[in-house]
Design a protein around this motif. Sequence first.
Motif, PDB file in Angstrom:
ATOM      1  N   SER A  96      -6.961   8.212  -8.490  1.00 50.43           N
ATOM      2  CA  SER A  96      -6.756   9.447  -7.735  1.00 50.43           C
ATOM      3  C   SER A  96      -8.088  10.168  -7.607  1.00 50.43           C
ATOM      4  CB  SER A  96      -5.713  10.337  -8.411  1.00 50.43           C
ATOM      5  OG  SER A  96      -6.138  10.701  -9.701  1.00 50.43           O
ATOM      6  N   GLN A  97      -8.175  10.999  -6.574  1.00 49.59           N
ATOM      7  CA  GLN A  97      -9.424  11.713  -6.320  1.00 49.59           C
ATOM      8  C   GLN A  97      -9.145  12.966  -5.514  1.00 49.59           C
ATOM      9  OE1 GLN A  97     -12.340   9.188  -4.524  1.00 49.59           O
ATOM     10  NE2 GLN A  97     -14.014  10.564  -4.931  1.00 49.59           N
ATOM     11  N   ASN A  98      -9.877  14.036  -5.834  1.00 47.10           N
ATOM     12  CA  ASN A  98      -9.854  15.232  -5.008  1.00 47.10           C
ATOM     13  C   ASN A  98     -10.806  15.010  -3.849  1.00 47.10           C
ATOM     14  OD1 ASN A  98      -8.087  16.664  -6.694  1.00 47.10           O
ATOM     15  ND2 ASN A  98      -9.773  17.318  -7.992  1.00 47.10           N
ATOM     16  N   PRO A 111       0.829  -1.207   0.000  1.00 46.67           N
ATOM     17  CA  PRO A 111       0.000   0.000   0.000  1.00 46.67           C
ATOM     18  C   PRO A 111       0.861   1.254   0.000  1.00 46.67           C
ATOM     19  CG  PRO A 111      -0.012  -1.036   2.163  1.00 46.67           C
ATOM     20  CD  PRO A 111       0.756  -1.944   1.250  1.00 46.67           C
ATOM     21  N   GLN A 112       0.460   2.228  -0.794  1.00 43.73           N
ATOM     22  CA  GLN A 112       1.200   3.493  -0.861  1.00 43.73           C
ATOM     23  C   GLN A 112       0.249   4.581  -1.331  1.00 43.73           C
ATOM     24  OE1 GLN A 112       4.828   3.219  -3.063  1.00 43.73           O
ATOM     25  NE2 GLN A 112       5.389   5.326  -2.708  1.00 43.73           N
ATOM     26  N   LEU A 113       0.438   5.783  -0.805  1.00 41.37           N
ATOM     27  CA  LEU A 113      -0.457   6.895  -1.090  1.00 41.37           C
ATOM     28  C   LEU A 113       0.357   8.152  -1.351  1.00 41.37           C
ATOM     29  CD1 LEU A 113      -3.548   7.729  -0.913  1.00 41.37           C
ATOM     30  CD2 LEU A 113      -3.052   8.414   1.416  1.00 41.37           C
ATOM     31  N   THR A 114      -0.075   8.924  -2.331  1.00 43.85           N
ATOM     32  CA  THR A 114       0.530  10.229  -2.598  1.00 43.85           C
ATOM     33  C   THR A 114      -0.513  11.302  -2.295  1.00 43.85           C
ATOM     34  OG1 THR A 114       1.938   9.333  -4.342  1.00 43.85           O
ATOM     35  CG2 THR A 114       1.585  11.712  -4.354  1.00 43.85           C
ATOM     36  N   LEU A 115      -0.119  12.313  -1.543  1.00 43.76           N
ATOM     37  CA  LEU A 115      -1.010  13.415  -1.183  1.00 43.76           C
ATOM     38  C   LEU A 115      -0.475  14.705  -1.779  1.00 43.76           C
ATOM     39  CD1 LEU A 115      -3.270  14.785   0.554  1.00 43.76           C
ATOM     40  CD2 LEU A 115      -1.570  14.932   2.383  1.00 43.76           C
ATOM     41  N   THR A 116      -1.351  15.444  -2.430  1.00 44.33           N
ATOM     42  CA  THR A 116      -0.990  16.768  -2.946  1.00 44.33           C
ATOM     43  C   THR A 116      -1.878  17.800  -2.261  1.00 44.33           C
ATOM     44  OG1 THR A 116      -0.426  15.807  -5.095  1.00 44.33           O
ATOM     45  CG2 THR A 116      -0.753  18.196  -5.008  1.00 44.33           C
ATOM     46  N   LYS A 117      -1.236  18.718  -1.529  1.00 42.86           N
ATOM     47  CA  LYS A 117      -1.944  19.799  -0.839  1.00 42.86           C
ATOM     48  C   LYS A 117      -1.677  21.068  -1.638  1.00 42.86           C
ATOM     49  CE  LYS A 117      -1.872  22.262   3.619  1.00 42.86           C
ATOM     50  NZ  LYS A 117      -1.202  22.315   4.937  1.00 42.86           N
ATOM     51  N   THR A 118      -2.755  21.709  -2.079  1.00 40.14           N
ATOM     52  CA  THR A 118      -2.621  22.901  -2.916  1.00 40.14           C
ATOM     53  C   THR A 118      -3.255  24.101  -2.220  1.00 40.14           C
ATOM     54  OG1 THR A 118      -2.751  21.511  -4.888  1.00 40.14           O
ATOM     55  CG2 THR A 118      -3.107  23.873  -5.193  1.00 40.14           C
ATOM     56  N   ALA A 119      -2.491  25.184  -2.119  1.00 43.60           N
ATOM     57  CA  ALA A 119      -2.997  26.419  -1.517  1.00 43.60           C
ATOM     58  C   ALA A 119      -3.717  27.248  -2.568  1.00 43.60           C
ATOM     59  CB  ALA A 119      -1.859  27.222  -0.917  1.00 43.60           C
ATOM     60  N   GLY A 120      -4.857  27.786  -2.177  1.00 44.98           N
ATOM     61  CA  GLY A 120      -5.569  28.716  -3.043  1.00 44.98           C
ATOM     62  C   GLY A 120      -4.998  30.112  -2.853  1.00 44.98           C
ATOM     63  N   THR A 154      -6.858  22.735  -0.918  1.00 45.27           N
ATOM     64  CA  THR A 154      -7.518  21.560  -1.475  1.00 45.27           C
ATOM     65  C   THR A 154      -6.544  20.392  -1.372  1.00 45.27           C
ATOM     66  OG1 THR A 154      -6.773  22.088  -3.715  1.00 45.27           O
ATOM     67  CG2 THR A 154      -8.952  22.893  -3.073  1.00 45.27           C
ATOM     68  N   PHE A 155      -7.106  19.183  -1.349  1.00 46.51           N
ATOM     69  CA  PHE A 155      -6.298  17.985  -1.170  1.00 46.51           C
ATOM     70  C   PHE A 155      -6.659  16.961  -2.232  1.00 46.51           C
ATOM     71  CE2 PHE A 155      -6.915  20.085   2.843  1.00 46.51           C
ATOM     72  CZ  PHE A 155      -5.651  20.118   3.399  1.00 46.51           C
ATOM     73  N   ALA A 156      -5.637  16.388  -2.865  1.00 51.70           N
ATOM     74  CA  ALA A 156      -5.830  15.306  -3.831  1.00 51.70           C
ATOM     75  C   ALA A 156      -5.005  14.115  -3.356  1.00 51.70           C
ATOM     76  CB  ALA A 156      -5.381  15.735  -5.225  1.00 51.70           C
ATOM     77  N   VAL A 157      -5.602  12.938  -3.409  1.00 55.44           N
ATOM     78  CA  VAL A 157      -4.902  11.721  -3.006  1.00 55.44           C
ATOM     79  C   VAL A 157      -4.860  10.763  -4.193  1.00 55.44           C
ATOM     80  CG1 VAL A 157      -5.378  11.845  -0.533  1.00 55.44           C
ATOM     81  CG2 VAL A 157      -7.052  10.795  -2.037  1.00 55.44           C
ATOM     82  N   ASN A 195      -8.517   9.276   4.375  1.00 58.01           N
ATOM     83  CA  ASN A 195      -8.878  10.599   4.859  1.00 58.01           C
ATOM     84  C   ASN A 195      -7.588  11.382   5.106  1.00 58.01           C
ATOM     85  OD1 ASN A 195     -10.401  12.748   5.713  1.00 58.01           O
ATOM     86  ND2 ASN A 195     -11.555  11.594   7.226  1.00 58.01           N
ATOM     87  N   VAL A 196      -7.692  12.658   5.319  1.00 59.04           N
ATOM     88  CA  VAL A 196      -6.531  13.525   5.501  1.00 59.04           C
ATOM     89  C   VAL A 196      -6.647  14.251   6.829  1.00 59.04           C
ATOM     90  CG1 VAL A 196      -5.325  15.568   4.610  1.00 59.04           C
ATOM     91  CG2 VAL A 196      -6.217  13.867   3.019  1.00 59.04           C
ATOM     92  N   THR A 197      -5.526  14.337   7.540  1.00 61.24           N
ATOM     93  CA  THR A 197      -5.423  15.210   8.709  1.00 61.24           C
ATOM     94  C   THR A 197      -4.233  16.126   8.485  1.00 61.24           C
ATOM     95  OG1 THR A 197      -4.042  13.644   9.919  1.00 61.24           O
ATOM     96  CG2 THR A 197      -6.414  13.501  10.280  1.00 61.24           C
TER      97      THR A 197
END
Length: 97
Positions: A82-84, A15-24, A46-49, A61-63
């Motif tokens: 992937s999903q936002n 199992p492996q996950l990539t998280l992208t956190k984007t600032a508006g 916003t968060f994309a996984v 989920n994201v914390t």
Amino acid sequence: MTDTDDETVTINAAPQLTLTKTAGAIVDTDTPANGAGDVGDTISYTFAVQNTGNVTLTNVNVTDPLLPNLACTAVTLAPGESQNLTCTAGNVYTLTQ
């Protein structure tokens, strides 16, 4: 004549996950607005996984320690999917000094 051959290959779960956190954009709360990010201004995120592993991930989920009230909808991701995330609260950070 018929020849058959069976072989079982075990694939290890990875199992492996990539998280992208984007600032508006920074919301400038100064009166009049000064065009700079300073104390009291806010930034929404916003968060994309993406599932970069080889097994389905459930209840993703994201914390975030800077966003303690972050409330995002948990998702299930198949390998490569992937999903936002939809965040209904807590995804806005107020700048401090």
